[in-house]
Design a protein around this motif. Structure first.
Motif, PDB file in Angstrom:
ATOM      1  N   LEU A 131     -12.402  10.679  -4.397  1.00  0.00           N
ATOM      2  CA  LEU A 131     -11.534   9.858  -5.243  1.00  0.00           C
ATOM      3  C   LEU A 131     -12.021   9.843  -6.692  1.00  0.00           C
ATOM      4  O   LEU A 131     -11.211   9.805  -7.625  1.00  0.00           O
ATOM      5  N   VAL A 153      -6.303   7.913  -0.397  1.00  0.00           N
ATOM      6  CA  VAL A 153      -6.125   6.493  -0.748  1.00  0.00           C
ATOM      7  C   VAL A 153      -5.675   5.699   0.479  1.00  0.00           C
ATOM      8  O   VAL A 153      -6.113   4.571   0.698  1.00  0.00           O
ATOM      9  N   ARG A 157      -7.471   2.616   2.317  1.00  0.00           N
ATOM     10  CA  ARG A 157      -6.783   1.349   2.638  1.00  0.00           C
ATOM     11  C   ARG A 157      -7.050   0.925   4.075  1.00  0.00           C
ATOM     12  O   ARG A 157      -7.389  -0.229   4.345  1.00  0.00           O
ATOM     13  N   LEU A 179      -8.684   2.768  -9.241  1.00  0.00           N
ATOM     14  CA  LEU A 179      -7.298   2.788  -8.752  1.00  0.00           C
ATOM     15  C   LEU A 179      -6.307   2.246  -9.775  1.00  0.00           C
ATOM     16  O   LEU A 179      -5.127   2.616  -9.769  1.00  0.00           O
ATOM     17  N   THR A 180      -6.774   1.360 -10.660  1.00  0.00           N
ATOM     18  CA  THR A 180      -5.851   0.795 -11.653  1.00  0.00           C
ATOM     19  C   THR A 180      -5.317   1.856 -12.613  1.00  0.00           C
ATOM     20  O   THR A 180      -4.350   1.602 -13.340  1.00  0.00           O
ATOM     21  N   PHE A 182      -3.817   4.549 -11.742  1.00  0.00           N
ATOM     22  CA  PHE A 182      -2.746   5.340 -11.119  1.00  0.00           C
ATOM     23  C   PHE A 182      -1.454   4.536 -10.935  1.00  0.00           C
ATOM     24  O   PHE A 182      -0.772   4.678  -9.931  1.00  0.00           O
ATOM     25  N   TYR A 188       2.656   9.453 -12.434  1.00  0.00           N
ATOM     26  CA  TYR A 188       2.244   9.673 -11.047  1.00  0.00           C
ATOM     27  C   TYR A 188       3.377   9.615 -10.027  1.00  0.00           C
ATOM     28  O   TYR A 188       3.224  10.083  -8.899  1.00  0.00           O
ATOM     29  N   ILE A 192       2.824   7.808  -5.251  1.00  0.00           N
ATOM     30  CA  ILE A 192       1.421   7.563  -5.583  1.00  0.00           C
ATOM     31  C   ILE A 192       1.207   6.121  -6.029  1.00  0.00           C
ATOM     32  O   ILE A 192       0.247   5.469  -5.611  1.00  0.00           O
ATOM     33  N   THR A 196      -1.056   3.395  -3.931  1.00  0.00           N
ATOM     34  CA  THR A 196      -2.166   2.786  -4.672  1.00  0.00           C
ATOM     35  C   THR A 196      -2.088   1.265  -4.623  1.00  0.00           C
ATOM     36  O   THR A 196      -3.096   0.583  -4.393  1.00  0.00           O
ATOM     37  N   CYS A 199      -3.111  -0.031  -1.230  1.00  0.00           N
ATOM     38  CA  CYS A 199      -4.565  -0.033  -1.078  1.00  0.00           C
ATOM     39  C   CYS A 199      -5.178  -1.205  -1.838  1.00  0.00           C
ATOM     40  O   CYS A 199      -6.085  -1.889  -1.334  1.00  0.00           O
TER      41      CYS A 199
END
Length: 636
Positions: A131, A153, A157, A179-180, A182, A188, A192, A196, A199
């Motif tokens: 990741l 991802v 999760r 992750l913030t 994406f 994206y 996606i 995200t 998760c």
């Protein structure tokens, strides 16, 4: 939600591994245990091959085998994380994508055993490394990088939703911040961003470390919450994304904070929009499309089935979010690390004052007025009630149960009803009774639910029984608090279903719900002060006493005793207490109750609060009531 199962890679023209193809494996219904074990061992070997095609074929075999829960557990137990974990960092995009997919399937289908084994074998190290490789990545129109990211991802999760060690790794490596990056749909895309957010919901569940990072991009989440589309093809996906965003915003905010009310107003509006979709129409569409036998389904019909199922899942999710929004953990103040015996000592030390018996000290939380306005204006309560209605009748169920997809639809319909009942259960104590249509409407709803669970629901449908009785219990609690005079000419036959359920239901939670209902019913009758209710009050009180003599569960005994202490807390009940011999009967129960508490203290868990409170208060209550009855007799 928003997650799509990837398309399998087409089989190579040659079969370099000598293993059956994925299609052959899935279609072979007579695949014997010995053959499965042989294929599994061959796959373990070939997945470590230096040849690309052998690796890919073996990964696909492992993914197919892990669709079976027992096989997924076995594969995880065999150390699959050590075998293929390093492949998450392979230079080949197809290998990375297939590895992430295989591990995700193992985690999803293998349950707790699989999570534990994957974490034990350190799957988090290569997963986190993978990741982090995406920190500056932007997806291309083609290629497998997008699929690898989505699967990785989603694997994260699943692991974080079910394992504290995984969550700790995420915090240590600051993955929430990663992750913030994406959440830009223009870069994206919908899939996606949705995966995200899903998760991040798991990462932010009572996790302050992740919450602080996610709060920094709250403005981006607000923009996603306002996302609109005129394209019917993407409308359901947009609504699914907005629902996930609503869930995340609830996780990172508290509606008790007046500065955050605007957040919850927007969230409730989105949930109301989701619940406004006609689930009857979605179910009707599904029942008309699904084949009555295991025949092939066209791609067009399969797409409609997928969309309808996703909409039903979305409604269940919206109900769950609403329920969680209102949920308050009664035992939240009790440290889970404290030993059970210490809890009892703490409760006992805090209950030394007789004023602790005053039931009027109980506090009821309420929604802020701004949220109540949203609930009212959006007819949110009516929409929730609507989801409790049985849509798929028994005849249709018989037809649907002929296919695996049909069974899924029956279950979805069932799960939506359960979620709606639990949602009502959590909403009732937080919103004024007028929002639910007033006393008369609530009473009618109580009767309707009672008709459902006591006449139409089978005794083995524990999930629905528990949810429905919880809603009934919450309704009666509200009616008792406003001293509603709604029960006129109540007979033993009217309450017999509750009595039978409290005695005979195999599920402890259902029995407890019914016992608390009986308590609230008696309190309502007492508040009305109708002389004709005297015998009914005595009958139910005696029933609650008798339950304690035969009950084997300390929690149910505690709830019955607690109900009796609530009923007879006031001095005006002294005469009735003497009639039913409340004091001597409670005295005779003390050894039995305390013995059950000692035997079951390690199993009590969530019920520890009420058990320890009753354990601390019972002797004092008996002494007080004994004194009151003695004084009463002396006066007479």
């Amino acid at each position: 939600m928003g997650k799509q199962k990837r398309q399998r890679h087409k089989s190579h023209k040659e079969n370099p591994t000598g293993l059956p193809s994925v299609k052959e494996f899935e279609l072979n219904e007579e695949f014997m245990e010995g053959a499965r074990e042989k294929v599994l061992q061959n796959a373990y070997g070939d997945v470590q091959s230096c040849h690309l095609e052998e690796k890919l074929s073996a990964l696909q075999i492992l993914a197919s085998m892990s669709c079976d829960s027992s096989m997924a557990k076995q594969i995880a137990k065999d150390g699959i994380a050590k075998i293929i974990g390093p492949l998450l960092m392979d230079h080949n995009a197809a290998i990375r994508a297939n590895t992430a997919q295989t591990l995700r399937d193992i985690a999803e289908n293998g349950g707790e055993d699989a999570y534990t084994d994957l974490i034990k074998d350190d799957i988090m190290t290569p997963l986190i490394a993978l990741l982090k490789e995406y920190s500056d990545w932007e997806p291309k129109k083609t290629g497998d990088e997008k699929e690898t990211f989505v699967q990785a991802v989603d694997l994260l999760r699943i692991l974080c939703a079910n394992n504290e060690s995984a969550l700790k790794c995420v915090n240590d490596e600051d993955l929430a911040l990663l992750l913030t990056k994406f959440l830009d749909i223009n870069i994206y895309g919908m899939e996606i961003v949705t995966i995200t957010i899903q998760c991040m919901i798991c990462l932010s569940d009572e996790n302050d470390t992740a919450i602080k990072k996610i709060k920094e991009i709250e403005s981006i989440l607000f923009n996603l919450l306002d996302l609109k589309t005129d394209d019917e093809k993407t409308a359901s996906k947009v609504l699914a994304l907005r629902t996930c965003v609503a869930n995340l915003l609830i996780n990172i905010n508290n509606y008790a904070d007046s500065n955050q009310i605007h957040v919850f107003c927007k969230v409730l509006s989105v949930l109301s929009e989701v619940l406004a979709v006609d689930h009857r129409q979605a179910l009707s569409c599904l029942t008309s499309i699904l084949p009555h036998e295991n025949n092939a389904v066209s791609n067009d019909k399969r797409k409609k089935i997928y969309e309808s199922k996703k909409m039903l899942e979305l409604q269940e999710q919206a109900l769950q979010i609403l329920a969680n929004l209102c949920y308050e953990d009664e035992d939240s103040e009790i440290d889970s690390d404290i030993d059970t015996s210490e809890i009892m000592e703490i409760v006992e030390s805090e209950c030394l004052d007789d004023d602790s018996m005053d039931d009027n000290l109980k506090m009821t939380s309420t929604f802020p007025v701004e949220l109540v306005e949203i609930v009212n204006n959006g007819n949110l309560i009516d929409k929730i009630w609507d989801k409790t209605v049985l849509i798929v009748d028994k005849d249709v169920q018989e037809i649907l149960n002929q296919t695996a997809e049909g069974k899924d639809i029956v279950k979805q319909s069932h799960d939506i009803r359960c979620a709606a009942y639990l949602c009502l259960n959590n909403l009732l104590p937080n919103i004024e009774i007028e929002v639910f249509g007033g006393v008369d409407n609530l009473y009618r709803k109580w009767l309707e639910i009672g008709t459902v669970i006591f006449k139409d629901v089978t005794s083995n449908d524990i999930e629905l029984l528990e949810a429905a009785t919880a809603a009934m219990r919450a309704i009666l609690q509200q009616l008792a608090e406003v001293r509603a005079n709604v029960f006129k000419q109540l007979t033993i036959d009217d309450v017999q279903p509750m009595l039978n359920g409290a005695r005979q239901c195999s599920n402890v939670s259902v029995r407890v719900n019914l016992i608390r209902m009986l308590c609230n019913l008696v309190q309502i009758l007492m508040n009305n002060k109708n002389s004709e209710d005297h015998e009914m009050i005595k009958f139910i009180s005696t029933f609650l006493l008798n339950i304690c003599t035969t009950e084997t569960q300390a929690w149910v005994m505690a709830e019955s005793i607690d109900a009796l202490m609530d009923i007879y807390a006031e001095d005006e009940t002294d005469c009735l207490a003497a009639e039913i011999e409340l004091v001597p009967k409670l005295l005779s129960l003390i050894p039995h109750f305390k013995s059950k508490v000692r035997q079951q203290k390690k199993q009590l868990k969530d019920s520890m609060s009420v058990v320890s409170t009753v354990n601390a208060n019972l002797t004092r209550f008996i002494k007080y009531k004994q004194k009151q009855i003695r004084n009463l007799r002396q006066k007479s």
